[in-house]
Enzyme design. Structure first.
Site, PDB file in Angstrom:
ATOM      1  N   GLU A  56       0.840  -1.187   0.000  1.00 22.06           N
ATOM      2  CA  GLU A  56       0.000   0.000   0.000  1.00 22.06           C
ATOM      3  C   GLU A  56       0.883   1.247   0.000  1.00 22.06           C
ATOM      4  O   GLU A  56       1.828   1.331   0.801  1.00 22.06           O
ATOM      5  CB  GLU A  56      -0.915   0.028   1.229  1.00 22.06           C
ATOM      6  CG  GLU A  56      -1.927   1.154   1.176  1.00 22.06           C
ATOM      7  CD  GLU A  56      -2.881   1.167   2.367  1.00 22.06           C
ATOM      8  OE1 GLU A  56      -3.753   2.049   2.405  1.00 22.06           O
ATOM      9  OE2 GLU A  56      -2.750   0.311   3.260  1.00 22.06           O
ATOM     10  N   GLY A  69       3.391   2.308  10.476  1.00 21.22           N
ATOM     11  CA  GLY A  69       3.235   1.632  11.748  1.00 21.22           C
ATOM     12  C   GLY A  69       2.938   0.167  11.562  1.00 21.22           C
ATOM     13  O   GLY A  69       3.491  -0.696  12.253  1.00 21.22           O
ATOM     14  N   ALA A  70       2.063  -0.128  10.588  1.00 20.55           N
ATOM     15  CA  ALA A  70       1.673  -1.517  10.329  1.00 20.55           C
ATOM     16  C   ALA A  70       0.846  -1.528   9.055  1.00 20.55           C
ATOM     17  O   ALA A  70       0.460  -0.488   8.530  1.00 20.55           O
ATOM     18  CB  ALA A  70       0.872  -2.088  11.497  1.00 20.55           C
ATOM     19  N   GLU A  99      -5.331  -2.572  12.797  1.00 18.69           N
ATOM     20  CA  GLU A  99      -5.073  -3.424  11.629  1.00 18.69           C
ATOM     21  C   GLU A  99      -6.013  -4.624  11.597  1.00 18.69           C
ATOM     22  O   GLU A  99      -6.461  -5.043  10.521  1.00 18.69           O
ATOM     23  CB  GLU A  99      -3.610  -3.878  11.625  1.00 18.69           C
ATOM     24  CG  GLU A  99      -2.593  -2.753  11.695  1.00 18.69           C
ATOM     25  CD  GLU A  99      -2.773  -1.676  10.634  1.00 18.69           C
ATOM     26  OE1 GLU A  99      -3.352  -1.958   9.570  1.00 18.69           O
ATOM     27  OE2 GLU A  99      -2.334  -0.535  10.878  1.00 18.69           O
ATOM     28  N   GLU A 131      -9.712   4.247   6.268  1.00 21.10           N
ATOM     29  CA  GLU A 131      -8.835   4.689   7.349  1.00 21.10           C
ATOM     30  C   GLU A 131      -9.579   5.513   8.403  1.00 21.10           C
ATOM     31  O   GLU A 131      -9.388   5.308   9.601  1.00 21.10           O
ATOM     32  CB  GLU A 131      -7.650   5.475   6.792  1.00 21.10           C
ATOM     33  CG  GLU A 131      -6.709   4.642   5.929  1.00 21.10           C
ATOM     34  CD  GLU A 131      -6.089   3.465   6.663  1.00 21.10           C
ATOM     35  OE1 GLU A 131      -6.190   3.391   7.906  1.00 21.10           O
ATOM     36  OE2 GLU A 131      -5.504   2.598   5.982  1.00 21.10           O
TER      37      GLU A 131
END
Length: 902
Positions: free
Chosen positions: A126, A265-266, A302, A324
């Site tokens: 992504e 972050g993930a 996540e 998001e």
């Protein structure tokens, strides 16, 4: 790295992809220097696609071995290949296409696509990283079922990909193979592959339907004792999503893998989440309370993407907030519920308020400045050049506030009904923000048949932070109070250039209010057929009025309770009214807000006094309010710690024109110092009652006590308390957890940095933790933000053998912390700080353009600063834009900063 001329992509130009790609098989032969990828995909021309439409595939940094269509190899004359696309012409309506290509993972410093970190293979796709793995339709509306075959030497013991493990086998004595299938269609940005030798922690749990599912956390060998919290957080997230939203894990297993080098972050890849190790690894000795909270939150985020982002995904990248913003709202609610778990009702309200306060502090420090700068954009942007630059606070945090407003307008039951309807309509689809709002509106209209969300949709297409002016008119004779709300939102960003005098259309703003009498008691308000302490006024026009009857005396308004909308409230509270709200407001968020308003006025007043050479002093009302908060032992310690923390410099800067960061930092420090001296006995009492003997626990209650204890220690040191320095040294020496250890060391660096014993403690800290990258990051960050750190100090730290720009965490710990959070070191009229910033942006640009672009954001609002700072800022920005070979990521940021300056 792409350095060609940027192309602006417009939302209105979206067209569907002409081909469906229902099935994909990927076969990897992994080699760090040269990985071979065989892509087999079935394509089918869409019914509405033009006859003869070409198949245009995206690719970057790839070398092509072969192409075949339905088993027939293509000659070079039968396709068009350039640096970024592969185009196939004259295809049949249905075909099987095979493409064999090669990539170089160990040379991939961008950390996008397939790359090597710590000797293992990882992916990050992504937003547009998949094109660095193979040629493909790299866009989110092309959804495929993936079968993945991973072959590698046995030195890579674990071969992982999305979905369910179908088979594994030894190929020969040296190599082995694993086959994975993901049963759910997904866009390629959710693809993941990991290969390496890891330690593994796992558990089996039951879903609400009775299925057994396997949860696994993979990390580097030697870290096995630091993944328990992550695994527990994952299981808590799974159970919470079942209860709160009725959403169940849809795979047989769910995997998390920690990686050392990661841009974000993930990442929520379907069933195989790849995480920055900073959001996985924790134990009391190496992780702070804040780290524990962040791990739980990010793991929740996540995991929740499994439905809000994966099962239902974005049609195009303009819809990024669809997944998001919604998922940030969900992780905020998850964290608030975890903080309030097992508490009585009163304590739970306070705990949830702490989480709300933290989220609003973040929003105001990051998103409000973005909304007033050249990068301002709606939560659904209308255009972009590099989508990587739009993973912003606006899309995430303001996007979450827009979701929260819908929750406020619908109520908990109504919002859940809207979510159910959203999944009923769109499960398995790539959709738009409008599709989500449609589902919510269908519930809202059943609740309010004469209303709709036509005005509310403007939040998705208008940028900027609305200001809501509040007027209170009280008629003592009629015992009537009239509340008038008037909204205004000035043009921002590109709007200023396109339509400099244009006024935005009104927003739909839920404004939650209460009224207090002059003793601080809440007043009952007659509203929509009932009596309420709090009412939500739906402001949908430029100006509206509401009247409340049977009000016996002039009330004090409690406004924007729980921060019911991402707006700025303009109301002329008197100091005594703010003090009353700070002491008595029954809404914990509004009570905190009143104290923060008092503190903000005080700091800005001291900054003004310094500018005129006037002796700074604290107002009696401010000191009394702070003392009342500090001495109220009935308050939860975590809440007190938030209430007694001074507003951040970034939040205060939004109220300063022109912005003068050094003056603001000095004023904020002066207020802290004066509070430390004036309230010394109260800080000492707070320190004494907030000790946490016994074994460490990251639970909210002991974490709150540590937060208050360490805040009190900072105030005592700031106030010059001689005993506080000794207490800090003792705490550092005796601490059994990283929270207390780092807090004591940080306080000493800030207030006793010239003491040789402080440098000795810093050196000892590094020596103890030199082999732990995440703790070394803390060591660098602490020094980067120290009040005495200069550019010369930074250059010395950059020569430390533990520093490297190639690791994003290390760059963020030192360079970002200095450039974003050290006003004295960066903002110098001689321009030395800005020259250093520009140098680091360009150095990162050559390694990792996405990280470089984020650092470039540090000066994007340069035009709002004092002239003495503005000119050297502009010079630094101009020098970056003139640099040959500038990435498109950085070019977009600096060009907008220079061209769209406020």
């Amino acid at each position: 790295m792409r350095t060609d001329t940027p192309v602006t992509i417009q939302r209105q130009d979206y067209t569907p992809y002409p081909y469906a790609i229902p099935d994909v098989t990927l076969a990897f032969d992994l080699d760090p220097a040269d990985t071979r990828v065989r892509l087999t995909m079935h394509i089918a021309r869409q019914a509405d696609a033009a006859a003869g439409a070409p198949l245009v595939l995206n690719g970057e940094s790839l070398s092509l071995e072969s192409i075949s269509v339905d088993g027939r190899p293509l000659a070079e004359t039968e396709y068009q290949l350039n640096a970024s696309t592969l185009t196939l012409l004259d295809l049949p309506d249905v075909a099987e296409i095979e493409i064999v290509s090669h990539c170089k993972p160990d040379a991939n410093s961008t950390l996008m696509g397939l790359y090597v970190s710590g000797g293992s293979f990882f992916t990050q796709c992504e937003a547009e990283g998949f094109r660095r793995i193979t040629w493909f339709a790299d866009r989110p509306d092309v959804m495929s079922r993936y079968r993945v075959i991973v072959r590698a030497p046995k030195t890579y013991a674990h071969l992982l990909s999305n979905g369910n493990l179908i088979a594994s086998r030894d190929i020969d004595a040296e190599r082995h193979e694993a086959i994975w299938e993901d049963p759910f269609p997904k866009p390629c940005y959710l693809f993941a592959l990991v290969a390496g030798t890891f330690t593994k922690r796992e558990c089996t749990t039951q879903t609400q339907s009775g299925r057994s599912v396997l949860l696994q956390v993979y990390s580097d060998p030697g870290s096995e004792n630091r993944t328990q919290w992550a695994l527990e957080s994952l299981e808590r997230a799974l159970k919470w999503d079942e209860v709160r939203f009725g959403l169940e894990l849809d795979l047989d297993r769910f995997m998390i893998v920690a990686v050392r080098d990661f841009n974000m972050g993930a990442m929520e890849n379907k069933g195989l989440n790849v995480f920055n190790a900073a959001y996985v690894l924790a134990d009391p000795h190496t992780a702070t309370d804040t780290n524990y909270e962040a791990i739980e939150s990010v793991i929740g985020h996540e995991y929740f993407h499994n439905w809000t982002g994966n099962r239902v995904t974005c049609r195009d990248w303009f819809q990024l907030s669809l997944k998001e913003g919604l998922t940030v709202f969900r992780d905020q609610e998850f964290s608030a519920d975890m903080m309030a778990a097992d508490m009585d009702d009163a304590a739970a309200v306070s705990a949830r308020a702490v989480k709300r306060i933290d989220d609003v502090v973040t929003l105001r420090a990051a998103q409000f400045p973005e909304d007033s700068g050249p990068m301002a954009h709606p939560i659904r942007p209308e255009s972009f050049q590099e989508i990587g630059n739009f993973y912003t606070a606006t899309v995430y945090d303001k996007g979450a506030e827009v979701i929260r407003m819908q929750h406020t307008l619908l109520g908990e039951a109504g919002f859940r009904a809207g979510m159910d309807e959203y999944f009923r309509r769109h499960d398995g689809q790539a959709v738009t923000c409008d599709d989500f709002v449609d589902a919510m509106e269908s519930v809202y209209r059943t609740q309010h048949p004469k209303r709709n969300f036509d005005v509310f949709r403007r939040w998705y297409r208008q940028a900027g932070t609305p200001r809501v002016a509040v007027t209170l008119d009280y008629d003592a004779t009629a015992r009537r109070c009239t509340v008038t709300l008037a909204q205004h939102c000035a043009p921002v960003g590109v709007e200023k250039r396109m339509q400099p005098a244009a006024e935005k259309l009104p927003f739909h703003i839920p404004v939650s209010i209460g009224l207090l009498d002059r003793t601080g008691a809440p007043l009952k308000l007659s509203f929509e057929g009932g009596e309420h302490d709090t009412v939500v006024l739906e402001l949908t026009e430029a100006r509206q009025q509401w009247t409340f009857e049977n009000i016996d005396a002039q009330p004090v308004p409690s406004l924007l309770r729980d921060f019911s909308a991402p707006v700025v409230i303009d109301y002329a509270w008197q100091e005594d009214e703010l003090a009353l709200l700070s002491a008595h407001d029954t809404n914990p968020f509004a009570r905190w807000e009143a104290g923060q308003e008092l503190a903000s006025r005080q700091i800005l007043a001291v900054a003004a006094q310094h500018a005129t050479g006037t002796q700074a002093a604290l107002s009696d009302a401010f000191v009394a309010a702070w003392r009342a908060l500090l001495s109220d032992t009935a308050l939860d310690a975590a809440y007190q710690a938030r209430a007694l923390a001074l507003p951040s410099e970034k939040t205060l800067a939004e109220r300063m024109s022109p912005i003068d960061p050094p003056a603001l930092a000095a004023a904020r420090d002066a207020v802290r110092d004066m509070l430390g001296r004036t309230l010394r006995p109260d800080w000492q009492a707070a320190w004494d009652r907030s000790q946490t003997p016994g074994d460490y626990s990251p639970a909210p209650v002991p974490a709150g006590k540590r937060a208050l204890k360490n805040l009190a220690l900072t105030y005592l040191l700031a106030g010059g308390d001689a005993a506080a320095a000794d207490a800090a040294r003792a705490q550092y020496a005796n601490a059994d957890n990283m929270t207390d250890s780092l807090a004591a060391l940080g306080a000493l660096v800030s207030y006793a940095g010239d003491d040789a014993r402080t440098q000795t403690a810093l050196d000892a800290f590094y020596t103890r933790w030199a082999e732990d990258p995440l703790v070394v990051d803390k060591w660098f960050a602490l020094q980067a933000t120290a009040r005495t750190t200069t550019v010369d100090t930074m250059r010395t730290l950059m020569q430390h053998p533990a520093f490297t720009l190639r690791n994003p965490n290390r760059a963020r710990a030192l360079i970002f912390q200095f450039c974003l959070n050290n006003a004295r070191g960066l903002h110098r009229a001689d321009g030395v700080g800005y020259a250093f910033w520009a140098e680091q942006v360009l150095a990162l640009n050559a390694i990792n353009p996405e990280i470089a672009a984020r650092l470039a954001r540090a000066l994007d609002s340069w035009a709002r600063f004092t002239p003495a700072l503005r000119d050297p800022m502009q010079h630094a920005l101009t020098s970056i834009r003139a640099h040959p070979g500038l990435s498109r990521n950085v070019q977009e940021i600096v060009s907008k900063a220079l061209d769209l300056a406020a």
